[in-house]
Design a protein around this motif. Structure first.
Motif, PDB file in Angstrom:
ATOM      1  N   ASP A  51     -14.059   2.003  10.608  1.00 25.99           N
ATOM      2  CA  ASP A  51     -13.412   1.143  10.129  1.00 25.99           C
ATOM      3  C   ASP A  51     -12.245   0.836   9.081  1.00 25.99           C
ATOM      4  O   ASP A  51     -12.088  -0.102   8.685  1.00 25.99           O
ATOM      5  CB  ASP A  51     -15.035   0.622   9.611  1.00 25.99           C
ATOM      6  N   LEU A  52     -12.398   1.609   8.041  1.00 27.58           N
ATOM      7  CA  LEU A  52     -11.834   1.520   7.264  1.00 27.58           C
ATOM      8  C   LEU A  52     -10.210   2.813   7.242  1.00 27.58           C
ATOM      9  O   LEU A  52      -9.789   3.155   5.875  1.00 27.58           O
ATOM     10  CB  LEU A  52     -12.474   2.215   5.944  1.00 27.58           C
ATOM     11  N   GLU A  53     -10.189   3.051   8.070  1.00 28.70           N
ATOM     12  CA  GLU A  53      -8.878   3.657   8.456  1.00 28.70           C
ATOM     13  C   GLU A  53      -7.650   3.094   7.993  1.00 28.70           C
ATOM     14  O   GLU A  53      -6.999   3.843   7.601  1.00 28.70           O
ATOM     15  CB  GLU A  53      -9.267   4.904  10.214  1.00 28.70           C
ATOM     16  N   ALA A  54      -7.399   1.952   8.489  1.00 28.10           N
ATOM     17  CA  ALA A  54      -6.207   1.019   8.707  1.00 28.10           C
ATOM     18  C   ALA A  54      -6.134   1.148   6.660  1.00 28.10           C
ATOM     19  O   ALA A  54      -5.150   0.896   6.639  1.00 28.10           O
ATOM     20  CB  ALA A  54      -6.811  -0.610   8.531  1.00 28.10           C
ATOM     21  N   VAL A  55      -7.318   1.674   5.337  1.00 25.86           N
ATOM     22  CA  VAL A  55      -6.864   1.520   4.595  1.00 25.86           C
ATOM     23  C   VAL A  55      -6.589   2.458   3.989  1.00 25.86           C
ATOM     24  O   VAL A  55      -6.458   2.852   2.935  1.00 25.86           O
ATOM     25  CB  VAL A  55      -7.960   0.414   3.708  1.00 25.86           C
ATOM     26  N   PHE A  56      -6.800   3.898   4.612  1.00 23.97           N
ATOM     27  CA  PHE A  56      -6.490   5.375   3.755  1.00 23.97           C
ATOM     28  C   PHE A  56      -5.656   5.588   3.522  1.00 23.97           C
ATOM     29  O   PHE A  56      -5.175   6.415   2.593  1.00 23.97           O
ATOM     30  CB  PHE A  56      -7.091   6.053   5.447  1.00 23.97           C
ATOM     31  N   ASP A  57      -3.875   4.564   3.938  1.00 23.74           N
ATOM     32  CA  ASP A  57      -2.993   5.020   3.632  1.00 23.74           C
ATOM     33  C   ASP A  57      -2.564   4.267   1.977  1.00 23.74           C
ATOM     34  O   ASP A  57      -1.665   4.763   1.611  1.00 23.74           O
ATOM     35  CB  ASP A  57      -2.244   5.206   4.874  1.00 23.74           C
ATOM     36  N   VAL A  58      -3.420   2.811   1.637  1.00 26.75           N
ATOM     37  CA  VAL A  58      -2.862   2.402   0.463  1.00 26.75           C
ATOM     38  C   VAL A  58      -3.015   3.017  -0.100  1.00 26.75           C
ATOM     39  O   VAL A  58      -4.087   3.830  -1.005  1.00 26.75           O
ATOM     40  CB  VAL A  58      -3.817   0.993   1.067  1.00 26.75           C
ATOM     41  N   PRO A  59      -2.053   2.985  -1.031  1.00 28.44           N
ATOM     42  CA  PRO A  59      -2.418   3.530  -2.985  1.00 28.44           C
ATOM     43  C   PRO A  59      -2.622   2.532  -3.597  1.00 28.44           C
ATOM     44  O   PRO A  59      -2.004   1.379  -3.411  1.00 28.44           O
ATOM     45  CB  PRO A  59      -0.566   3.377  -3.081  1.00 28.44           C
ATOM     46  N   VAL A  60      -3.044   3.604  -4.153  1.00 27.78           N
ATOM     47  CA  VAL A  60      -4.057   2.764  -5.818  1.00 27.78           C
ATOM     48  C   VAL A  60      -3.168   3.028  -6.807  1.00 27.78           C
ATOM     49  O   VAL A  60      -3.523   4.368  -7.329  1.00 27.78           O
ATOM     50  CB  VAL A  60      -5.226   2.762  -5.540  1.00 27.78           C
ATOM     51  N   ARG A  61      -3.323   2.961  -8.126  1.00 30.29           N
ATOM     52  CA  ARG A  61      -3.657   3.495  -9.474  1.00 30.29           C
ATOM     53  C   ARG A  61      -5.207   3.596  -9.898  1.00 30.29           C
ATOM     54  O   ARG A  61      -5.607   2.820 -10.046  1.00 30.29           O
ATOM     55  CB  ARG A  61      -2.700   2.613 -10.271  1.00 30.29           C
ATOM     56  N   ILE A  62      -5.114   4.617 -10.792  1.00 28.25           N
ATOM     57  CA  ILE A  62      -6.001   5.029 -11.300  1.00 28.25           C
ATOM     58  C   ILE A  62      -5.882   5.741 -12.144  1.00 28.25           C
ATOM     59  O   ILE A  62      -5.010   6.248 -12.432  1.00 28.25           O
ATOM     60  CB  ILE A  62      -6.986   6.165 -10.114  1.00 28.25           C
ATOM     61  N   SER A  63      -7.374   5.212 -13.582  1.00 26.07           N
ATOM     62  CA  SER A  63      -6.243   5.508 -14.365  1.00 26.07           C
ATOM     63  C   SER A  63      -7.638   5.983 -15.301  1.00 26.07           C
ATOM     64  O   SER A  63      -9.442   4.912 -14.682  1.00 26.07           O
ATOM     65  CB  SER A  63      -5.902   3.561 -15.546  1.00 26.07           C
ATOM     66  N   VAL A  64      -7.691   6.162 -16.288  1.00 31.70           N
ATOM     67  CA  VAL A  64      -9.467   6.960 -17.060  1.00 31.70           C
ATOM     68  C   VAL A  64      -8.764   6.954 -18.545  1.00 31.70           C
ATOM     69  O   VAL A  64      -8.356   7.335 -19.016  1.00 31.70           O
ATOM     70  CB  VAL A  64      -9.831   8.552 -16.889  1.00 31.70           C
ATOM     71  N   VAL A  65      -9.777   5.983 -19.099  1.00 33.48           N
ATOM     72  CA  VAL A  65      -9.824   5.401 -20.615  1.00 33.48           C
ATOM     73  C   VAL A  65     -10.383   6.290 -21.411  1.00 33.48           C
ATOM     74  O   VAL A  65     -11.992   6.608 -21.033  1.00 33.48           O
ATOM     75  CB  VAL A  65      -9.721   4.075 -20.797  1.00 33.48           C
ATOM     76  N   LEU A  66      -9.646   7.318 -21.875  1.00 31.66           N
ATOM     77  CA  LEU A  66     -10.517   8.409 -22.844  1.00 31.66           C
ATOM     78  C   LEU A  66     -10.751   7.251 -24.497  1.00 31.66           C
ATOM     79  O   LEU A  66     -11.946   8.026 -25.266  1.00 31.66           O
ATOM     80  CB  LEU A  66      -9.772   9.419 -23.222  1.00 31.66           C
ATOM     81  N   GLY A  67     -10.807   6.338 -24.007  1.00 33.66           N
ATOM     82  CA  GLY A  67     -10.776   6.007 -25.726  1.00 33.66           C
ATOM     83  C   GLY A  67      -9.675   4.725 -26.432  1.00 33.66           C
ATOM     84  O   GLY A  67      -8.650   5.009 -25.715  1.00 33.66           O
ATOM     85  N   ARG A  68     -10.307   4.280 -27.059  1.00 37.74           N
ATOM     86  CA  ARG A  68      -9.153   3.344 -27.729  1.00 37.74           C
ATOM     87  C   ARG A  68      -9.263   3.383 -29.011  1.00 37.74           C
ATOM     88  O   ARG A  68     -10.250   3.478 -29.919  1.00 37.74           O
ATOM     89  CB  ARG A  68      -9.319   1.558 -27.171  1.00 37.74           C
TER      90      ARG A  68
END
Length: 95
Positions: free
Chosen positions: A19-36
């Protein structure tokens, strides 16, 4: 009963990976915040190579994982073949 050559149909309301196959190629931005941290511009301009910036986190404290700007998980920094990575330790449920 399932017709030969066809996949069984899941009960109404259940989702499958197909059911999710249509969105497998959609790019997303992943960010990891170490601290501020906060600092005045004057202090920022004095920074040089080797300057240490103190963050608002302790060693070993969970980092925040964002997908497209939305907090989705917390995790830990890991080292994988001399590269930094993140392992998820907690999934944040959508409100």
């Amino acid at each position: 009963m399932v017709a030969e050559g066809r996949e069984p149909v899941p009960p109404y309301g259940e989702k499958t990976a197909a059911d999710l196959e249509a969105v497998f190629d959609v790019p997303v931005r992943i960010s990891v915040v170490l601290g501020r941290t906060r600092m005045p511009v004057s202090q920022l301009l004095k920074m040089d190579v080797g300057t240490v910036v103190e963050l608002d986190r302790q060693v070993g404290e969970a980092v925040e994982i964002y997908v497209n700007g939305r907090l989705v998980a917390r995790g830990e920094i890991v080292l994988v073949e001399n590269r930094l990575g993140v392992t998820m330790t907690e999934i944040i449920k959508a409100a």
